[in-house]
Write an enzyme that holds these catalytic residues in place. Structure first.
Site, PDB file in Angstrom:
ATOM      1  N   HIS A 123      -7.795  74.567  42.306  1.00 35.78           N
ATOM      2  CA  HIS A 123      -6.744  75.439  41.788  1.00 35.78           C
ATOM      3  C   HIS A 123      -6.092  74.958  40.500  1.00 35.78           C
ATOM      4  O   HIS A 123      -5.410  75.742  39.828  1.00 35.78           O
ATOM      5  CB  HIS A 123      -5.667  75.646  42.862  1.00 35.78           C
ATOM      6  N   HIS A 131      -2.788  45.905  38.504  1.00 38.41           N
ATOM      7  CA  HIS A 131      -2.968  44.856  39.518  1.00 38.41           C
ATOM      8  C   HIS A 131      -2.580  45.337  40.917  1.00 38.41           C
ATOM      9  O   HIS A 131      -3.192  44.946  41.901  1.00 38.41           O
ATOM     10  CB  HIS A 131      -2.177  43.605  39.132  1.00 38.41           C
TER      11      HIS A 131
END
Length: 122
Positions: free
Chosen positions: A113, A17
Site C-alpha cells: 500500500h 551498533h
C-alpha cells in the site's frame, strides 16, 4: 518478486551498533533462502561490522539509501535500537519510502500500500 512494482534482486542492509546482532540474524535468514525460496537475491552488507564498532544511525541510513536509489530493483533494511531513528533519517532522502516495521503484516502492508523500499526495525 516484490508485492509492488519491480522484482527485487538486491537487498542492501545496514545497522548501527545497537542493531548489529539482529542484522546478522536477518542476513543468515536471507542467505538460507527462507524468505526468497525461488529467487536469487544478492545481500549487500554496508556495516557496521560489530557491536563494538560504534556508528551513527544517520551514516548507516545514508549508506543504505544511496544504494537503494541507484536501481528500482533494490530494497533496503535498516536496523538500530528500535528502528524509529533510522526511519526518520532514511525518509529525508528523496525517493526513499521507509517504514518502521514490526512483523510480517506491517512489512506486507508497507510494500502493498505504500511502495516502501526501505524497512526499518530494531
Amino acid at each position: 518478486r516484490t508485492e509492488y512494482g519491480a522484482p527485487c534482486d538486491t537487498i542492501i542492509i545496514g545497522s548501527d551498533h545497537a542493531g548489529y546482532a539482529l542484522k546478522t540474524q536477518i542476513i543468515d535468514y536471507l542467505k538460507k533462502g527462507a524468505a526468497y525460496k525461488d529467487t536469487l537475491v544478492t545481500i549487500v552488507d554496508v556495516g557496521t561490522t560489530s557491536e563494538s564498532n560504534r556508528v551513527d544511525y544517520p551514516d548507516m541510513a545514508e549508506a543504505v539509501c544511496t544504494k537503494v536509489l541507484q536501481t528500482p530493483t533494490t530494497r533496503g533494511i535498516l536496523l538500530d535500537g528500535a528502528g524509529i531513528a533510522s526511519g526518520i533519517a532514511a525518509n529525508k532522502f528523496t525517493g526513499i519510502r521507509a517504514a518502521v516495521v514490526h512483523d510480517h503484516f506491517s512489512i506486507s502492508m508497507g510494500r502493498k500500500h505504500n511502495d516502501c523500499n526501505v524497512a526499518c526495525l530494531g
